[in-house]
Design a protein around this motif. Structure first.
Motif, mmCIF file in Angstrom:
data_model
loop_
_atom_site.group_PDB
_atom_site.id
_atom_site.type_symbol
_atom_site.label_atom_id
_atom_site.label_comp_id
_atom_site.label_asym_id
_atom_site.label_seq_id
_atom_site.Cartn_x
_atom_site.Cartn_y
_atom_site.Cartn_z
ATOM 1 N N TYR A 255 0.828 -1.195 0.000
ATOM 2 C CA TYR A 255 0.000 0.000 0.000
ATOM 3 C C TYR A 255 0.872 1.258 0.000
ATOM 4 O O TYR A 255 0.598 2.205 -0.740
ATOM 5 C CB TYR A 255 -0.962 0.013 1.191
ATOM 6 C CG TYR A 255 -1.769 1.294 1.251
ATOM 7 C CD1 TYR A 255 -2.673 1.606 0.237
ATOM 8 C CD2 TYR A 255 -1.603 2.200 2.289
ATOM 9 C CE1 TYR A 255 -3.381 2.794 0.255
ATOM 10 C CE2 TYR A 255 -2.311 3.383 2.323
ATOM 11 C CZ TYR A 255 -3.201 3.681 1.304
ATOM 12 O OH TYR A 255 -3.889 4.852 1.334
ATOM 13 N N ALA A 258 2.138 1.782 -3.473
ATOM 14 C CA ALA A 258 1.132 2.339 -4.380
ATOM 15 C C ALA A 258 0.905 3.817 -4.083
ATOM 16 O O ALA A 258 0.815 4.655 -4.980
ATOM 17 C CB ALA A 258 -0.176 1.563 -4.248
ATOM 18 N N LEU A 259 0.837 4.136 -2.791
ATOM 19 C CA LEU A 259 0.576 5.508 -2.371
ATOM 20 C C LEU A 259 1.691 6.444 -2.864
ATOM 21 O O LEU A 259 1.432 7.503 -3.433
ATOM 22 C CB LEU A 259 0.510 5.529 -0.847
ATOM 23 C CG LEU A 259 -0.174 6.691 -0.172
ATOM 24 C CD1 LEU A 259 -1.611 6.808 -0.633
ATOM 25 C CD2 LEU A 259 -0.154 6.492 1.340
ATOM 26 N N LEU A 260 2.931 6.033 -2.662
ATOM 27 C CA LEU A 260 4.059 6.862 -3.103
ATOM 28 C C LEU A 260 4.065 7.026 -4.613
ATOM 29 O O LEU A 260 4.343 8.102 -5.131
ATOM 30 C CB LEU A 260 5.382 6.232 -2.660
ATOM 31 C CG LEU A 260 5.743 6.442 -1.195
ATOM 32 C CD1 LEU A 260 6.827 5.476 -0.766
ATOM 33 C CD2 LEU A 260 6.191 7.873 -0.963
ATOM 34 N N ARG A 298 -7.363 -5.038 -2.565
ATOM 35 C CA ARG A 298 -6.792 -4.154 -3.583
ATOM 36 C C ARG A 298 -5.310 -4.422 -3.840
ATOM 37 O O ARG A 298 -4.704 -3.808 -4.700
ATOM 38 C CB ARG A 298 -6.933 -2.680 -3.149
ATOM 39 C CG ARG A 298 -8.363 -2.220 -3.001
ATOM 40 C CD ARG A 298 -8.420 -0.862 -2.324
ATOM 41 N NE ARG A 298 -8.152 0.230 -3.239
ATOM 42 C CZ ARG A 298 -7.754 1.446 -2.858
ATOM 43 N NH1 ARG A 298 -7.553 1.695 -1.594
ATOM 44 N NH2 ARG A 298 -7.546 2.385 -3.751
ATOM 45 N N VAL B 188 -5.284 10.200 -3.428
ATOM 46 C CA VAL B 188 -4.272 10.077 -4.486
ATOM 47 C C VAL B 188 -4.326 8.766 -5.268
ATOM 48 O O VAL B 188 -4.106 8.770 -6.469
ATOM 49 C CB VAL B 188 -2.814 10.273 -3.996
ATOM 50 C CG1 VAL B 188 -2.489 11.721 -3.901
ATOM 51 C CG2 VAL B 188 -2.535 9.522 -2.735
ATOM 52 N N THR B 189 -4.617 7.660 -4.602
ATOM 53 C CA THR B 189 -4.602 6.401 -5.363
ATOM 54 C C THR B 189 -5.763 6.357 -6.345
ATOM 55 O O THR B 189 -5.636 5.880 -7.461
ATOM 56 C CB THR B 189 -4.639 5.168 -4.432
ATOM 57 O OG1 THR B 189 -5.801 5.229 -3.628
ATOM 58 C CG2 THR B 189 -3.417 5.096 -3.563
ATOM 59 N N LEU B 262 7.753 15.437 -3.461
ATOM 60 C CA LEU B 262 8.025 14.112 -2.924
ATOM 61 C C LEU B 262 9.383 13.594 -3.366
ATOM 62 O O LEU B 262 10.013 12.805 -2.688
ATOM 63 C CB LEU B 262 6.926 13.155 -3.393
ATOM 64 C CG LEU B 262 6.873 11.809 -2.693
ATOM 65 C CD1 LEU B 262 6.656 11.994 -1.215
ATOM 66 C CD2 LEU B 262 5.781 10.953 -3.280
#
Ligand SMILES: Nc1ncnc2c1ncn2[C@@H]1O[C@H](COP(=O)(O)OP(=O)(O)OP(=O)(O)O)[C@@H](O)[C@H]1O
Ligand SMILES: Nc1ncnc2c1ncn2[C@@H]1O[C@H](COP(=O)(O)OP(=O)(O)OP(=O)(O)O)[C@@H](O)[C@H]1O
Ligand code: SF4
Ligand SMILES: [Mg+2]
Ligand SMILES: [Mg+2]
Lengths: 327, 336
Positions: A255, A258-260, A298, B188-189, B262
């Motif tokens: 997760y 994916a988030l990054l 997911r 964001v996802t 980032l």
């Protein structure tokens, strides 16, 4: 290195369930929204711990349960060695003075009928600190600290911009000289050009007063900028916790990965070359979390055990905690 | 590529009790077929009013398009009658609005809301429009679309509702899609899912897009060209890579400097733009940005700089050259 730091606050097995009831005359308890479902972590003296995750994953609830604004369903919150969930009355009131919160929405969190001066001095009155003249001096000093003209004391919140209102919220939170502040998305409601003003202010105040922050946000770029360590939350649980640089260089939980990868970078040249992990499917409801790992519905890397047993939140490398069957 | 849209000196005002709000102050730009234009700028700078004016969706009164023309496929949309413009909206020009929660009707099924436009604009019958609605929902990635078509909006998640809005925006194969902050309310996802989808659809269908946002990250990977707005004016225009590499208006420079990234080492202080945007009822004399500008000179207080060409496809409205001229002040200007 992180082990040597003093622990200011320890959260141990924290759970916050909201009951779901049915029926009008007799309310039957038919289930729970498991908003926060067993969190364990430390916050070190003087650090900023970032807490990130999707909308509804339980970030604000975590902040509120730590400050005892909610009575946690289970678990302990240990502040300087004392369990504050067991405290009552005067001792809890004294402890609360040392822990403050800055709220998500600068438009809704300030009473529109109070002047700026009254808003900032209210906590001083509640705790009977200072008398009339001293109190007025203190308020002016606080406004000055957050970069507002002390001349504004008699104005009302609607006369200020979002960034200025957020500064009023910060001044109020600082009034009682707290050690620890939960910043709940303090800049999400602000314009990009104003956000940097508030981030810079929070950083300056931390330096000056040695404050410790729990900084809640869904924007990973902001969290990376301000945090020393970052905790990633998904559906009521922590999935990863490590230093900011380690999380960015070596995210371990699928997760977090994916988030990054989903965070857009304001640079078209970088964006052109980036590989995204696009997640399929929607976020499950915290009232009905999936069996096994919360992320299994997911997760692009899920395998058999993920659908069966919940992965334990454990320290994979020194100071790097992950809850995933892959490790 | 052929020219699809030409906006000339568009000016929109709101006549309110407090005075005239100068929401859009004479903006001009063009868009080619298949091109993606990003519009950025802070809250209240006229992004939404600017694109709503294109298709005459300005509430009148209090609003009024007081000047300018919008040439779309050779026709001036501003001169069209209500009936004529209605046949363009949702048809040749698709729209996705800022708020997915309020733009869907809670008492109509998802299917009905998509079918409506198809029946109105494409003259389809119920069976045809239903088949096409299912196809569109599949296209935007809603699983088991044939069943979910009978659901109501509250049965869909935020991300799914936004995808329904995109399906409606795309339903009539528009030549131009106007997307007003279509991902701002999303995580964001989910946002990455939607952006990915829109890119794919754009490449498959070859439509032009105007994408409004205040997030300089999202448009970076999507737009070909960018407009930066401030106080209802265009202050900078450039191809996307040029804008991020060589921002030339002090506002754009400040905006990019105030973003934590980032992919960059943090710890340094962010550049913040001090002060506030001007009051649109009482626009200051001179450059609209002068009160907050670090580079301002005498002239900035009295004369508004025109948008002038400074490079290939690159225009900026500023009296100074940020690459050469020095910073003159750090403090916002305050009227005494
Ligand atoms: N007082 C309450 N009663 C019932 N359910 C609640 C209550 N407060 C929060 N919840 C639920 O708990 C879950 C977590 O909510 P929370 O506000 O902590 O999320 P969050 O991570 O802060 O989200 P956001 O990023 O949107 O602020 C959500 O499903 C929410 O609906
Ligand atoms: N119906 C209206 N009556 C009066 N003023 C209006 C009306 N609609 C918009 N405005 C004003 O026009 C200006 C431009 O608004 P607009 O909605 O275009 O901003 P925006 O750039 O889209 O901002 P955001 O990023 O917040 O969506 C604002 O100052 C707004 O207050
Ligand atoms: S014209 Fe002057 S005030 Fe305006 S942006 Fe340029 S330097 Fe700043
Ligand atoms: Mg929250
Ligand atoms: Mg808008």
């Amino acid at each position: 290195m992180s082990e040597q730091k003093d622990v200011l606050l320890r959260v141990d097995g924290l759970k916050m369930y909201f009951p779901i009831t049915q029926g009008i005359v007799v309310q039957r308890h038919v289930g729970d929204v498991k908003a926060v479902d067993g969190l364990t972590f430390d916050i070190h003296q003087g650090e900023t711990l970032g807490l990130v995750g999707e909308s509804g994953c339980g970030k604000s609830t975590t902040g509120r349960a730590i400050l005892q604004l909610y009575k946690p369903t289970a678990g302990q919150v240990i502040f300087e060695g004392e369990d504050i969930t067991a405290m009552r009355g005067e001792s809890l009131r004294k402890m609360r003075r040392r822990m403050q919160m800055i709220f998500q929405d600068p438009y809704a969190s300030l009473n529109p009928r109070m002047t700026v001066g009254n808003i900032v001095s209210e906590p001083l009155e509640v705790h009977s600190l200072f008398n009339g003249k001293e109190r007025r001096e203190k308020v002016k000093e606080l406004l000055d600290v957050v970069g507002l003209n002390p001349y504004f004391v008699n104005r009302y919140p609607h006369e200020f911009s979002g960034g200025q209102r957020q500064r009023i919220g910060v001044a109020r939170a600082l009034a009682l000289n707290p050690d620890f502040i939960v910043c709940d998305e303090p800049i999400s409601a602000l314009d990009v050009s104003i956000q940097a003003q508030v981030i810079n202010l929070l950083e300056d105040l931390q330096q000056e007063f040695g404050l410790t922050y729990l900084f809640i946000a869904h924007d990973l770029s902001v969290v990376r900028h301000i945090s020393d360590r970052i905790a990633v939350m998904y559906l009521g649980k922590l999935v990863e916790l490590t230093t900011r640089d380690e999380l960015y260089a070596n995210p371990m939980h699928p997760y977090s990965q994916a988030l990054l990868s989903a965070v857009p970078i304001p640079d078209p040249v970088v964006e052109e070359k980036r590989q995204r992990v696009i997640l399929e499917g929607d976020v499950p409801s915290p009232a009905n979390p999936p069996k096994g790992c919360n992320f299994c519905t997911r997760c692009p890397k899920a395998f058999e055990p993920c659908y069966e047993t919940e992965p334990e939140f454990k320290e994979i490398e020194s100071g790097h905690w992950v809850a995933c069957h892959l490790y | 590529m052929a020219r699809l849209l030409e906006v000339n000196n568009l000016r929109t005002q709101f006549f309110t009790q407090d005075g005239v709000v100068n929401a859009v102050n004479g903006i001009s730009y063009t868009l080619d077929e298949g091109e993606t234009l990003g519009i950025v700028g802070e809250s209240g700078c006229g992004k939404s009013v600017g694109v709503m004016s294109l298709i005459k969706l300005i509430p009148t009164p209090p609003g009024k398009i007081v000047e300018g023309s919008v040439i779309f496929n050779g026709e001036n949309l501003i001169d069209m009658s209500d009936g004529e413009i209605r046949s363009v909206r949702g048809n040749k020009i698709g729209m996705i609005f800022q708020d997915p929660m309020t733009s869907l009707n809670p008492v109509l099924t998802i299917g009905r809301q998509i079918q409506e436009a198809l029946e109105l604009h494409m003259g389809m019958d119920k069976a045809q429009s239903k088949a096409r609605a299912i196809e569109l929902l599949e296209l935007v990635g809603i699983p088991s679309a044939a069943d979910r078509i009978n659901d109501y909006p509250h049965q869909f998640s935020g991300g799914m509702r936004q995808r329904v809005m995109i399906a409606i925006g795309l339903s009539c194969n528009p030549q131009l899609l106007i997307a007003d902050e279509p991902t701002t309310a999303l995580d964001v996802t989910i946002q990455a899912q939607i952006v990915d989808l829109v890119k794919k659809l754009r490449d498959d269908l070859g439509m032009a897009i105007i994408w409004i946002t205040h997030d300089l990250g999202v448009v970076a990977g999507l737009a070909d060209r960018m407009l930066v707005m401030y106080a209802g004016m265009i202050v900078e225009e450039a191809p996307v890579k040029e804008l991020y590499a060589n921002p030339s208006h002090p506002y754009t420079v400040g905006l990019l400097g105030s973003l934590p990234r980032l992919d960059q080492v943090s710890g340094e202080k962010l550049d913040s733009i001090e002060g506030l945007p001007p009051d649109l009822i009482d626009l200051p004399k001179g450059c609209p940005f002068h009160a907050r500008c670090k580079y301002r000179i005498e002239k900035c207080f009295t004369e508004n700089p025109p948008l002038k060409t400074i490079g290939v496809g690159h225009k900026a409205a500023c009296w100074i050259d940020v690459t050469k001229d020095p910073i003159t002040t750090e403090r916002p200007y305050q009227e005494v």
